[in-house]
Design an enzyme around this catalytic site. Structure first.
Site, short mmCIF file in Angstrom:
data_model
loop_
_atom_site.label_atom_id
_atom_site.label_comp_id
_atom_site.label_asym_id
_atom_site.label_seq_id
_atom_site.Cartn_x
_atom_site.Cartn_y
_atom_site.Cartn_z
N ASP A 136 0.87 -1.23 0.12
CA ASP A 136 0.09 -0.02 0.05
C ASP A 136 0.71 1.29 0.07
O ASP A 136 2.15 1.12 -0.63
CB ASP A 136 -0.88 0.02 1.27
CG ASP A 136 -2.34 0.60 0.90
OD1 ASP A 136 -2.44 1.70 0.80
OD2 ASP A 136 -3.24 -0.15 0.79
N HIS B 79 -3.67 6.11 3.11
CA HIS B 79 -4.36 4.68 2.87
C HIS B 79 -3.83 3.74 3.51
O HIS B 79 -4.60 2.82 4.11
CB HIS B 79 -4.17 4.79 1.31
CG HIS B 79 -5.12 3.80 0.74
ND1 HIS B 79 -4.92 2.69 0.33
CD2 HIS B 79 -6.59 4.09 0.22
CE1 HIS B 79 -6.06 1.77 -0.12
NE2 HIS B 79 -6.90 2.79 -0.14
N VAL C 20 -8.87 1.46 17.36
CA VAL C 20 -9.32 0.54 16.25
C VAL C 20 -8.89 -0.86 16.44
O VAL C 20 -7.50 -1.04 16.78
CB VAL C 20 -9.04 0.78 14.89
CG1 VAL C 20 -9.25 -0.13 14.03
CG2 VAL C 20 -9.76 2.19 14.56
N ASN D 17 -14.16 0.36 -6.96
CA ASN D 17 -15.43 0.96 -6.70
C ASN D 17 -16.26 1.67 -7.75
O ASN D 17 -15.22 2.28 -8.54
CB ASN D 17 -15.40 1.80 -5.36
CG ASN D 17 -14.41 1.59 -4.20
OD1 ASN D 17 -14.77 0.49 -3.52
ND2 ASN D 17 -13.63 2.28 -3.90
N ALA E 280 -7.25 -7.71 -9.06
CA ALA E 280 -8.23 -8.51 -8.53
C ALA E 280 -8.80 -9.33 -9.53
O ALA E 280 -9.64 -10.15 -9.37
CB ALA E 280 -9.41 -7.64 -8.25
N SER F 31 -11.34 -0.99 -0.48
CA SER F 31 -10.01 -0.84 0.48
C SER F 31 -10.18 -1.29 1.81
O SER F 31 -9.32 -1.78 2.37
CB SER F 31 -9.51 0.46 0.19
OG SER F 31 -8.71 0.78 -0.99
#
Length: 464
Positions: free
Chosen positions: A73, A111, A147, A227, A239, A292
């Site tokens: 990433d 990101h 988180v 997306n 993908a 993502s």
């Protein structure tokens, strides 16, 4: 939100219409908006997917210990309070970051940290609280602030790449992605998370060998479907690569997200993609959306499985995830949900028959079929053909027509066509020169390299 196109010179360099990987194709962020301070546990309380996707129940079996997950990433901030002790290694494939991969780079530097906290965040103890004997309490104990990731005991390998805007080091995605995948495999990653995507299903041939290498080394690769709001109406590479576990996105009602997902036959499973939360570099938090964020949820479940069954092959790991998914949409596998909606508890607890092959395909077989005859591709050697009788021909023999001298009328038409094309070509050149001169006098008219970041909604806050 919009995604701009690559400059013509970049398109020519990449060739075959392949677009640079877009961080924005998988995350929906439009900017960071400050908000009043709030307790960090308010962010943890927003992690609805931990219960809804069966993750808290899966923790009764595994929390991902002793499994390395590579996050390819924009780099991961290992100093984030919820990632202390989680990042155990890293590498910079961009040439523009730090050697340990922990410098945030590219068009959307936040990101990678968003992804990593959702995957393996440990949370943290609130201020003035008595330290817990374990940073990862059992499933029945209260969760810490901040988180908490799907695999809170997994180890993160941060592999930084510069994507979405011109790389100061000059390395393209064609160079960075295969280099990142190979480094991750060679440094012990059993799962690779790629929350990146493109707007084309094709991938550069330079990627073939790296993804084949990961397959041969028994590594699970999980990638984002992309997306619609980011320009991905169909799933884009990586993908679409055979054997990769592709993740589609769901809204809060467990329905395929209109904006925060895509569609395609390569989708394996669907997971939450809206109203997500994650950590930002520097210690703050954000709400975000997109596949993502769906991807580290599924990659985290793969880490839970590999921790519980260290000797289980990557094919069996992927089969566990897709075969225990709850069917949705059209019966059976479909282009919106793949095999269905992620069920982490079933993936860890159900009796799942073994399979002989990856249900999502094989890179080795794809190369054998589609790169045949190309010496640059690492194709599987083929056995020598055996002599078999030729079948009877089903088409007539080709005939060659006799040559005829062109008539004067044909020659005149041909000359007129040539002259017409020459005039059109000169007009196009003249128009281009005018545009270049205007751009030189006014730089604001020149096309910029694309800014591909689109986070639909980001609400960032720091700890009080």
């Amino acid at each position: 939100m919009r995604t701009t196109s690559l400059a013509p010179t970049v398109l020519r360099r990449l060739g075959a219409g392949f677009l640079a990987l877009l961080l924005a194709a998988c995350s929906l962020c439009a900017g960071l908006f400050t908000a009043p301070n709030a307790r960090a546990d308010e962010w943890r309380d927003k992690e609805y997917w931990l219960a809804d996707s069966g993750i808290t129940k899966a923790w009764e079996v595994s929390k991902g210990a002793n499994v390395k997950v590579a996050v390819i990433d924009s780099g991961v901030d290992a100093q984030h309070p919820d990632l202390k002790g989680a990042v155990t290694g890293g590498y910079d494939a961009s040439g523009s970051g730090q050697p340990d991969g922990q410098k945030s780079v590219g068009s959307k530097p936040e990101h990678g940290t968003l992804v990593a906290t959702m995957l393996a965040g440990r949370g943290h103890q609130p201020a003035n609280a008595t330290p817990s004997p374990s940073p990862n309490p059992g499933p029945s104990a209260p969760l810490p602030d901040g988180v908490v990731g799907v695999a809170p005991e997994a180890q993160i390998l941060s592999v930084s790449t510069w994507l979405g805007s011109p790389n100061p080091a000059g390395k393209s995605d064609q160079d960075q992605i295969p280099e990142a995948v190979r480094w991750a495999v060679d440094n012990g990653a059993k799962v690779i998370n790629i929350s990146l995507g493109s707007t084309t299903p094709q991938w550069p041939q330079s990627w073939d060998a790296a993804f084949l290498y990961a397959e041969q080394k028994d590594v699970v690769i999980v990638a984002a479907a992309g997306n619609r709001v980011g320009g991905n109406t169909q799933v884009g590479a990586p993908a679409t690569i055979p054997g990769v576990l592709t993740v589609a996105g769901l809204d809060r009602k467990n329905v395929a997200s209109v904006d925060a997902s895509s569609q395609g036959i390569s989708i394996g499973v669907a997971a939450p993609a809206e109203n997500l939360v994650g950590g930002l570099p520097g210690g703050s938090y954000a709400e975000w959306a997109g596949t993502s964020g769906s991807t580290p949820i599924v990659a985290g479940v793969a880490a839970l499985i590999r921790s519980k069954w260290p000797d289980m092959t990557s094919e069996q790991v992927i089969n566990r995830i897709v075969s225990t998914a709850k069917d949705a949409g059209a019966p059976g596998k479909d282009p919106l949900y793949g095999y269905g909606i992620l069920n982490a508890e079933a993936a860890l607890k159900a009796d799942v028959p073994e399979v002989s092959a990856n249900p999502l395909g094989s890179m080795a077989e794809w190369i054998r079929v589609h790169r045949r005859g190309n010496p640059a591709a690492p194709a599987t050697p083929q056995p020598a053909p055996t002599q078999v009788p030729s079948a009877a021909p089903t088409l007539p023999e080709a005939t060659v027509p006799a040559a005829k001298a062109p008539s004067q009328r044909d020659s005149a038409i041909g000359a007129a066509v040539v002259i017409g094309f020459a005039i059109l070509f000169l007009a196009i050149i003249a128009a281009a020169i005018v545009q270049l001169r205007r751009a030189a006098r006014n730089p604001a008219l020149a096309r910029e390299e694309p800014d591909t970041g689109v986070v639909e909604r980001v609400d960032s806050r720091r700890n009080p």
